[in-house]
Motif scaffolding. Structure first.
Motif, PDB file in Angstrom:
ATOM      1  N   ASN A  10      38.867  28.492  45.122  1.00 47.06           N
ATOM      2  CA  ASN A  10      39.044  28.275  46.712  1.00 47.06           C
ATOM      3  C   ASN A  10      37.302  28.448  47.794  1.00 47.06           C
ATOM      4  OD1 ASN A  10      41.238  30.552  45.609  1.00 47.06           O
ATOM      5  ND2 ASN A  10      39.243  32.002  45.082  1.00 47.06           N
ATOM      6  N   THR A  45      32.060  36.862  42.876  1.00 42.18           N
ATOM      7  CA  THR A  45      31.610  35.449  43.107  1.00 42.18           C
ATOM      8  C   THR A  45      33.570  34.895  42.816  1.00 42.18           C
ATOM      9  OG1 THR A  45      29.669  35.460  41.787  1.00 42.18           O
ATOM     10  CG2 THR A  45      30.371  33.265  42.012  1.00 42.18           C
ATOM     11  N   GLN A  46      33.362  34.182  44.240  1.00 47.54           N
ATOM     12  CA  GLN A  46      34.213  33.584  44.365  1.00 47.54           C
ATOM     13  C   GLN A  46      34.226  31.515  42.941  1.00 47.54           C
ATOM     14  OE1 GLN A  46      35.349  33.238  48.219  1.00 47.54           O
ATOM     15  NE2 GLN A  46      36.303  35.133  48.472  1.00 47.54           N
ATOM     16  N   SER A  47      36.165  32.024  42.723  1.00 45.02           N
ATOM     17  CA  SER A  47      35.480  30.191  42.171  1.00 45.02           C
ATOM     18  C   SER A  47      35.638  29.028  42.877  1.00 45.02           C
ATOM     19  CB  SER A  47      37.206  30.268  41.470  1.00 45.02           C
ATOM     20  OG  SER A  47      38.350  30.238  42.280  1.00 45.02           O
ATOM     21  N   TYR A  48      35.186  27.806  42.432  1.00 47.36           N
ATOM     22  CA  TYR A  48      35.200  26.983  43.349  1.00 47.36           C
ATOM     23  C   TYR A  48      36.537  26.155  43.842  1.00 47.36           C
ATOM     24  CZ  TYR A  48      33.922  22.055  43.979  1.00 47.36           C
ATOM     25  OH  TYR A  48      33.268  21.074  44.541  1.00 47.36           O
ATOM     26  N   LEU A  69      30.101  28.397  40.357  1.00 48.25           N
ATOM     27  CA  LEU A  69      31.674  29.383  40.753  1.00 48.25           C
ATOM     28  C   LEU A  69      32.738  28.918  40.216  1.00 48.25           C
ATOM     29  CD1 LEU A  69      31.033  27.388  44.446  1.00 48.25           C
ATOM     30  CD2 LEU A  69      30.101  29.526  43.946  1.00 48.25           C
ATOM     31  N   LYS A  70      32.525  30.691  39.342  1.00 50.12           N
ATOM     32  CA  LYS A  70      33.405  31.185  38.834  1.00 50.12           C
ATOM     33  C   LYS A  70      34.011  32.400  38.745  1.00 50.12           C
ATOM     34  CE  LYS A  70      32.785  28.016  34.829  1.00 50.12           C
ATOM     35  NZ  LYS A  70      32.258  28.098  33.581  1.00 50.12           N
ATOM     36  N   GLU A  71      34.769  32.963  39.112  1.00 52.47           N
ATOM     37  CA  GLU A  71      35.360  34.626  39.493  1.00 52.47           C
ATOM     38  C   GLU A  71      34.829  35.409  38.266  1.00 52.47           C
ATOM     39  OE1 GLU A  71      39.632  34.660  40.074  1.00 52.47           O
ATOM     40  OE2 GLU A  71      39.537  33.757  41.816  1.00 52.47           O
ATOM     41  N   ASN A  72      33.910  36.323  38.712  1.00 48.63           N
ATOM     42  CA  ASN A  72      33.914  37.179  37.488  1.00 48.63           C
ATOM     43  C   ASN A  72      33.177  38.927  38.010  1.00 48.63           C
ATOM     44  OD1 ASN A  72      30.816  37.262  39.687  1.00 48.63           O
ATOM     45  ND2 ASN A  72      30.466  35.541  38.218  1.00 48.63           N
TER      46      ASN A  72
END
Length: 301
Positions: free
Chosen positions: A249, A244-247, A237-240
């Motif tokens: 969030n 994909t939302q980060s952990y 869960l990493k923004e890319n």
């Protein structure tokens, strides 16, 4: 010399002479035949001991049903997580093979292990031949161990295919320690409690160690699983650019992963509650009754 003659019959001048203070009924005063004992009807359902025992059994089954429900919820959640968000399952060295790792470890090292540990506490097994329950306990634990080993093979194969180092994280250290202790526990338990040739002195020595180590392995397994879930969520869960939302969030996958960790902890606490309650121990396994017989001679232990 003549002895003084005593009274020819007992005197009824005092009530205590006719009604002695004892639990037996006295004969009528001056009668040679004992009185018919008075019959009292005792209702077992009014006995405080029976009521306490019934409450204890009901409390056990409430905890046991909770244990089964939480275990099933753990398996469903971990399978749904890896099917819905991680792409499913394969055995091809890809990330889909890695997905077998959390499923097999949670199912084997947590759910099957916990249910095998509380098997002897089920009141329906009390007063019966202990041999079938010993064999069922050993079988459940063996199945849990096999699933755990296959789960480790899945992650090692995946790491080797991707040239990723093995056993570098705290999660991996705790997990490999739990699985290794579990394997030792099963082998020693098999030799000490199931082989007919094992001496009584060995069983007496092994039993407290076996019980303590069993609970310790469960705690290590819980620590390994929740740390592994957290580690996996941090990795994926990493923004890319793919949205994909980060952990941080807390997307839906993170909510499910955290919920799985909470369910695992709750399951472990219920199992340890069952194991720590002395009223739910099998009667012939209490500390004051430490006599053992070889496996083939056990009938009503």
């Amino acid at each position: 010399m003549q002895r003084a003659a005593g009274p020819s019959s007992p005197s009824c001048s005092s009530p205590s002479h006719c009604f002695p203070l004892s639990h037996r009924n006295a004969a009528p005063c001056g009668s040679e035949s004992p009185a018919e004992p008075e019959k009292h009807e005792v209702r077992a359902d009014h006995s405080p001991t029976d009521l306490s025992r019934m409450r204890s059994i009901v409390s056990f089954y409430v905890c046991y049903l909770l244990c089964l429900g939480l275990g099933l919820a753990c398996v469903v959640c971990v399978c749904y997580w890896n099917h819905r968000w991680r792409g499913g399952f394969r055995w091809d060295g890809t990330a889909l093979q890695f997905n077998w790792h959390p499923v097999l470890m949670v199912t084997g090292l947590i759910v099957l292990y916990g249910n095998g540990a509380v098997l002897y506490r089920v009141p329906l097994t009390w007063g019966q031949n202990k041999l079938p329950w010993k064999l069922l306990h050993a079988t459940l634990m063996l199945l849990a161990l096999v699933l755990s080993i296959v789960g480790l093979c899945a992650v090692f194969d995946f790491h080797n295919a991707k040239n990723t180092p093995n056993l570098y994280s705290l999660h991996s250290w705790i997990g490999i320690a739990a699985t290794a202790l579990f394997a030792i526990q099963w082998v020693v338990g098999m030799a000490g409690f199931l082989l007919p040739c094992s001496p009584i002195s060995l069983r007496t020595l092994l039993k407290p160690v076996h019980v303590w180590l069993g609970g310790s392995i469960l705690w290590l397994s819980i620590a390994a699983c929740i740390s592994g879930i957290n580690e996996k969520l941090f990795f994926v869960l990493k923004e890319n650019g793919n949205g994909t939302q980060s952990y941080a969030n807390l997307p839906a996958e993170a909510v499910l992963g955290n919920s799985l960790g909470v369910l695992i902890v709750a399951f472990g606490l219920v199992v340890l509650k069952i194991l720590s309650n002395h009223n739910w121990q099998r009667p012939d396994s209490r500390p004051e009754d430490m006599a053992y017989t070889p496996l083939l001679q056990e009938e009503n232990e």
